[in-house]
Design a protein around this motif. Structure first.
Motif, PDB file in Angstrom:
ATOM      1  N   LEU B 144       0.824  -1.219   0.000  1.00  0.00           N
ATOM      2  CA  LEU B 144       0.000   0.000   0.000  1.00  0.00           C
ATOM      3  C   LEU B 144       0.855   1.266   0.000  1.00  0.00           C
ATOM      4  N   GLY B 145       2.156   1.112   0.132  1.00  0.00           N
ATOM      5  CA  GLY B 145       3.029   2.288   0.227  1.00  0.00           C
ATOM      6  C   GLY B 145       2.967   2.881   1.628  1.00  0.00           C
ATOM      7  N   GLU B 146       3.281   4.158   1.742  1.00  0.00           N
ATOM      8  CA  GLU B 146       3.214   4.845   3.044  1.00  0.00           C
ATOM      9  C   GLU B 146       1.751   5.141   3.382  1.00  0.00           C
ATOM     10  N   VAL B 147       1.343   4.797   4.589  1.00  0.00           N
ATOM     11  CA  VAL B 147      -0.049   5.046   4.980  1.00  0.00           C
ATOM     12  C   VAL B 147      -0.296   6.550   5.075  1.00  0.00           C
ATOM     13  N   GLN B 148      -1.335   6.997   4.376  1.00  0.00           N
ATOM     14  CA  GLN B 148      -1.677   8.421   4.368  1.00  0.00           C
ATOM     15  C   GLN B 148      -3.000   8.702   5.088  1.00  0.00           C
ATOM     16  N   GLU B 149      -3.944   7.782   4.944  1.00  0.00           N
ATOM     17  CA  GLU B 149      -5.267   8.010   5.539  1.00  0.00           C
ATOM     18  C   GLU B 149      -5.822   6.706   6.112  1.00  0.00           C
ATOM     19  N   VAL B 150      -6.494   6.850   7.248  1.00  0.00           N
ATOM     20  CA  VAL B 150      -7.152   5.693   7.878  1.00  0.00           C
ATOM     21  C   VAL B 150      -8.564   6.129   8.271  1.00  0.00           C
ATOM     22  N   GLU B 151      -9.521   5.278   8.005  1.00  0.00           N
ATOM     23  CA  GLU B 151     -10.881   5.578   8.477  1.00  0.00           C
ATOM     24  C   GLU B 151     -11.476   4.344   9.131  1.00  0.00           C
ATOM     25  N   VAL B 152     -11.931   4.510  10.345  1.00  0.00           N
ATOM     26  CA  VAL B 152     -12.636   3.429  11.042  1.00  0.00           C
ATOM     27  C   VAL B 152     -14.061   3.902  11.239  1.00  0.00           C
ATOM     28  N   ARG B 153     -14.985   3.132  10.731  1.00  0.00           N
ATOM     29  CA  ARG B 153     -16.392   3.545  10.775  1.00  0.00           C
ATOM     30  C   ARG B 153     -17.232   2.425  11.377  1.00  0.00           C
ATOM     31  N   VAL B 154     -18.015   2.777  12.405  1.00  0.00           N
ATOM     32  CA  VAL B 154     -18.898   1.798  13.054  1.00  0.00           C
ATOM     33  C   VAL B 154     -20.321   2.329  13.018  1.00  0.00           C
ATOM     34  N   ALA B 155     -21.221   1.513  12.516  1.00  0.00           N
ATOM     35  CA  ALA B 155     -22.651   1.859  12.556  1.00  0.00           C
ATOM     36  C   ALA B 155     -23.369   0.737  13.293  1.00  0.00           C
ATOM     37  N   LEU B 156     -23.988   1.078  14.398  1.00  0.00           N
ATOM     38  CA  LEU B 156     -24.693   0.086  15.209  1.00  0.00           C
ATOM     39  C   LEU B 156     -26.034   0.657  15.661  1.00  0.00           C
ATOM     40  N   GLY B 157     -27.031  -0.166  15.654  1.00  0.00           N
ATOM     41  CA  GLY B 157     -28.386   0.285  15.983  1.00  0.00           C
ATOM     42  C   GLY B 157     -28.635   0.371  17.477  1.00  0.00           C
ATOM     43  N   TYR B 158     -27.747   1.066  18.175  1.00  0.00           N
ATOM     44  CA  TYR B 158     -27.871   1.131  19.639  1.00  0.00           C
ATOM     45  C   TYR B 158     -29.135   1.851  20.105  1.00  0.00           C
ATOM     46  N   ARG B 159     -29.710   2.646  19.234  1.00  0.00           N
ATOM     47  CA  ARG B 159     -30.913   3.400  19.613  1.00  0.00           C
ATOM     48  C   ARG B 159     -32.193   2.604  19.376  1.00  0.00           C
ATOM     49  N   GLU B 160     -32.069   1.474  18.694  1.00  0.00           N
ATOM     50  CA  GLU B 160     -33.285   0.762  18.291  1.00  0.00           C
ATOM     51  C   GLU B 160     -34.047   0.209  19.494  1.00  0.00           C
ATOM     52  N   ALA B 161     -35.354   0.349  19.448  1.00  0.00           N
ATOM     53  CA  ALA B 161     -36.194  -0.146  20.542  1.00  0.00           C
ATOM     54  C   ALA B 161     -35.978  -1.648  20.710  1.00  0.00           C
ATOM     55  N   GLY B 162     -35.910  -2.077  21.937  1.00  0.00           N
ATOM     56  CA  GLY B 162     -35.715  -3.502  22.203  1.00  0.00           C
ATOM     57  C   GLY B 162     -34.254  -3.881  22.334  1.00  0.00           C
ATOM     58  N   GLY B 163     -33.353  -2.988  21.920  1.00  0.00           N
ATOM     59  CA  GLY B 163     -31.926  -3.281  22.030  1.00  0.00           C
ATOM     60  C   GLY B 163     -31.425  -3.100  23.451  1.00  0.00           C
ATOM     61  N   ARG B 164     -30.243  -3.671  23.726  1.00  0.00           N
ATOM     62  CA  ARG B 164     -29.684  -3.618  25.082  1.00  0.00           C
ATOM     63  C   ARG B 164     -29.456  -2.197  25.579  1.00  0.00           C
ATOM     64  N   PHE B 165     -29.051  -1.323  24.672  1.00  0.00           N
ATOM     65  CA  PHE B 165     -28.672   0.013  25.109  1.00  0.00           C
ATOM     66  C   PHE B 165     -29.849   0.986  25.145  1.00  0.00           C
ATOM     67  N   ALA B 166     -30.948   0.602  24.512  1.00  0.00           N
ATOM     68  CA  ALA B 166     -32.118   1.491  24.486  1.00  0.00           C
ATOM     69  C   ALA B 166     -33.101   1.150  25.608  1.00  0.00           C
ATOM     70  N   ASP B 167     -32.785   0.153  26.398  1.00  0.00           N
ATOM     71  CA  ASP B 167     -33.693  -0.291  27.455  1.00  0.00           C
ATOM     72  C   ASP B 167     -33.697   0.727  28.598  1.00  0.00           C
ATOM     73  N   ARG B 168     -34.817   1.400  28.758  1.00  0.00           N
ATOM     74  CA  ARG B 168     -34.917   2.416  29.812  1.00  0.00           C
ATOM     75  C   ARG B 168     -35.266   1.794  31.160  1.00  0.00           C
ATOM     76  N   ASN B 169     -35.696   0.546  31.132  1.00  0.00           N
ATOM     77  CA  ASN B 169     -36.103  -0.092  32.388  1.00  0.00           C
ATOM     78  C   ASN B 169     -34.914  -0.382  33.286  1.00  0.00           C
ATOM     79  N   LEU B 170     -33.861  -0.857  32.678  1.00  0.00           N
ATOM     80  CA  LEU B 170     -32.651  -1.184  33.425  1.00  0.00           C
ATOM     81  C   LEU B 170     -31.477  -0.691  32.583  1.00  0.00           C
ATOM     82  N   PRO B 171     -31.163   0.597  32.693  1.00  0.00           N
ATOM     83  CA  PRO B 171     -30.142   1.167  31.796  1.00  0.00           C
ATOM     84  C   PRO B 171     -28.820   0.405  31.869  1.00  0.00           C
ATOM     85  N   ASN B 172     -28.252   0.147  30.713  1.00  0.00           N
ATOM     86  CA  ASN B 172     -26.980  -0.556  30.647  1.00  0.00           C
ATOM     87  C   ASN B 172     -25.894   0.267  31.342  1.00  0.00           C
TER      88      ASN B 172
END
Lengths: 352, 352
Positions: B144-172
């Motif tokens: 690849l030659g000399e590294v010039q640019e790096v991008e790390v991208r994460v998309a996760l549905g943490y806001r989705e209803a029913g998910g572990r992190f969106a549970d308001r009853n027992l917040p993670n």
């Protein structure tokens, strides 16, 4: 007598609370902290005290059990992965039982499920009653069956250790307004409904009938320490159930009948390939795992004789009436509460 | 079977399955104990993964089983005390990410590990995934030659209803960490970036809570990082689909990209056909590779191989290194830089 009902805002739980009020009990109804209680017709009823708790943590449960004579435990999780279900079914039960020990509450009515039975080993068309064998190889079953088996074991052990009364109610497939098309009469493929084994009986119980049986068990001396299966009278075949549903569904799916033998053959073949060629490591859908398929759809016969004699229970609503109620605009909870006594008494005023 | 180390596990939540399945199958380890606050959860894990004993008190487990290595898989806010106690019990520690909520806490633990002459490893599992190792090789051999640019991208549905992190009853518990739910993945993002851009001299980080409300602290991160003329971007979002964990590494000769959730490796580099034919060859080669990845991903899905493949590789190398007294696959420098970078991203002076 005061009852604490867990899972009170759930599909079955909200009818159990209404039924308990109808039968004259005072009720502490446990709902999760963020639950919107506005649709629960009993939320402001004088016989009901709303208790906001998450049973996945132990905090506050023992306090909620003060002055409670009996717990009806229905909190469980039917969605998510194994760990979500474990937390929502097993950890909740563990916390509840610990708090019951602390609060010296010695009576538990617990809602289990037909899923705990072993459908794979016994031959088809046997009668499933309370003596039917329990699943001994849960690793081949889904997370729901696995967690409910662990839960039953815990509750039995708690009863033995604490010299307490545990009544295990095992309902068949519960249907009602919120759940009409279900896994015990076929499989959903978008706009198609695969009606597997159309001529087999389907072990259904209408949610209001089931709720009545559960609450009746509280006051039944004969039910103490017993396991009781709950299914309705005159069980329909899958074809009859589906036909009745189609008649009441605005845009029903296209129903495609599939003989049981053919589906079982496909499932057995998939299992054989997985075991022989893939060392059993492939994750197959439930329909292609014989133990799971059998649990949903293998033809058996069913009896509710013990429920009727022990609880003095007769299912109030027939299939046709139950489905008519389910698709009506009527507020069913309000209808149940309208038949309740004006003030709850310390003892049940009605026993069936 | 060669020499093995006595291993114990504290915490039996979702991630424990990956650690326990390794310990159950590895020749380098003997699983002597599993501990969880829930007796039911500890018992289930011990039975499923063939542990010697189940405990609800980790101090009792440390005293009775005297493990060589302890895996700490509990919520991050508990790590400080648990790691300290395990090191004081003369056990090496493998700890889930983030090892501590702050860099200072990490340094305290590292100091103790040094004093005790013990190893302390934070889980940097994705670094050991096949696709990441392949890109590292391409950087090392100059493809690849000399590294010039790096991008790390994460998309996760943490806001989705029913998910572990969106549970308001027992917040993670993760909501209480400095970066909120982003802290659940920021360690992974930071160490991956640092593999390809080891130094950072300027940071601008936009932390946002686009969804609002008081449960989530942040639900979005967009950070630009520079080191001289090297640029990097860390991007976390709850608002794009499908879920992904992508890495782009762009060098002076070409670039490589992968998605750890649906692994593939796309490389656009100079080919043997020279400047004129390289674009065409890249198209065909990448098209062919993409088809191969699709087949492989389908097979992995059926065979239940998950993006955690790197964890087993990391654990295997860690146990082998301990047994052979070799350097750890995740070094102090790796952990130090990772936790320092997270601190830098959160620093008020670097926010936009």
């Amino acid at each position: 007598m005061k009852l604490l009902v867990t899972g009170a805002s759930g599909f079955l739980g909200k009818y159990v609370v209404a039924e308990a009020v109808r039968q004259g009990y005072a009720v502490k109804a446990v709902v999760r902290p963020a639950t919107d209680a506005s649709s629960l017709a009993w939320a402001n009823h004088p016989a009901v005290e709303l208790v906001r708790l998450d049973l996945r943590q132990g905090r506050g449960i023992a306090e909620a059990l003060s002055n409670v004579d009996c717990v009806i435990h229905m909190a469980a999780v039917k969605g998510g992965d194994f760990y979500d279900r474990f937390a929502g079914t097993v950890l909740t039960t563990e916390n509840l039982l610990g708090a019951m020990t602390t609060a010296a509450v010695k009576k538990l009515v617990a809602t289990s499920t037909f899923s705990v039975y072993d459908y794979f080993t016994p031959p088809a068309n046997r009668v499933i009653d309370e003596a039917f064998p329990i699943e001994s190889e849960p690793e081949y079953r889904d997370a729901y069956a696995q967690t409910k088996l662990i839960q039953e074991d815990m509750m039995r052990e708690w009863g033995d250790t604490n010299d307490a009364t545990v009544i295990l109610i095992r309902p068949g497939m519960i249907y009602g307004r919120e759940a009409l098309w279900n896994a015990c009469h076929g499989a959903d493929f978008g706009s198609k409904w695969l009606l597997i084994g159309p001529n087999a009986l389907i072990p259904v119980t209408y949610v209001e009938n089931c709720a009545e049986a559960i609450v009746l068990s509280v006051g039944s001396a004969a039910a103490a320490g017993e396991v009781i299966n709950v299914v309705d009278d005159n069980l329909p075949t899958r074809r009859q159930f589906t036909k009745a549903l189609v008649k009441r569904t605005e845009n029903p799916p296209q129903v495609i009948p599939l003989p049981w033998g053919m589906m079982r053959g496909v499932s057995s073949l998939a299992w054989f390939v997985n075991q022989q060629l893939l060392q059993g490591k492939a994750r197959l859908p439930g329909l292609l795992i014989p133990a799971s398929l059998d649990a949903r759809l293998k033809p058996f016969r069913y009896t509710n004789a013990k429920a009727k004699t022990t609880l003095n229970w007769t299912p109030r609503y027939t299939l046709e009436t139950a489905l008519d109620r389910s698709v009506s605009d009527q507020c069913l909870l309000s209808d149940m509460l309208a038949k309740a006594p004006a003030n709850p008494t310390l003892e049940p005023v009605a026993q069936g | 079977m060669g020499k093995s180390l006595k291993a114990a596990v504290i915490g039996t939540g979702v991630i424990s399955k990956q650690h326990l399945s390794f310990l159950d199958s590895s020749d380098h380890s003997e699983l002597v104990g599993v501990c969880d606050l829930s007796a039911a959860a500890a018992k289930y894990a011990a039975e499923t993964f063939h542990a010697g004993q189940a405990f609800t008190d980790y101090q009792a487990m440390l005293a009775e089983t005297k493990p060589d290595v302890v895996h700490i898989l509990t919520p991050p806010n508990t790590h400080q005390k648990l790691v300290t106690d395990c090191l004081n019990a003369q056990a090496h520690v493998i700890c889930e990410k983030p090892i501590t909520p702050t860099y200072e806490d990490f340094k305290t633990l590292w100091q103790l590990a040094q004093e005790k002459n013990l190893h302390l490893i934070e889980n940097h599992n994705y670094r050991f995934n096949e696709a990441i190792l392949n890109i590292e090789d391409m950087v090392k051999d100059g493809t690849l030659g000399e590294v010039q640019e790096v991008e790390v991208r994460v998309a996760l549905g943490y806001r989705e209803a029913g998910g572990r992190f969106a549970d308001r009853n027992l917040p993670n518990p993760v909501h209480k960490l400095p970066a909120g739910v982003v802290h659940d993945v920021i360690t992974h993002m930071a160490y991956l970036l640092l593999r390809f851009m080891p130094e950072v001299d300027r940071v601008a980080a936009a932390w946002s809570n686009h969804g609002g409300g008081d449960l989530f602290k942040y639900d979005d991160l967009d950070a630009i990082l520079l080191n001289g003329q090297q640029h990097a971007r860390l991007r976390f979002t709850c608002y794009t689909k499908p879920e992904c964990f992508t890495l782009f590494v762009r060098g002076s000769r070409g670039y490589a990209e992968t998605d750890l959730f649906q692994p593939y490796l796309r490389t656009v580099i100079p080919r043997a056909g020279g400047e004129q034919l390289s674009p065409l060859i890249n198209h065909f080669v990448n098209g062919w590779d993409l088809m191969g990845s699709s087949v492989k991903n389908f097979r992995n899905k059926v065979m239940q191989r998950t993006p955690y493949e790197g964890l087993h590789r990391l654990l295997d190398q860690t146990y082998a290194a301990i047994l052979q007294n070799q350097p750890m696959p995740v070094s102090f420098e790796d952990m130090d830089k990772t936790n320092r970078l997270i601190e830098t991203l959160l620093a008020e002076e670097n926010r936009v």
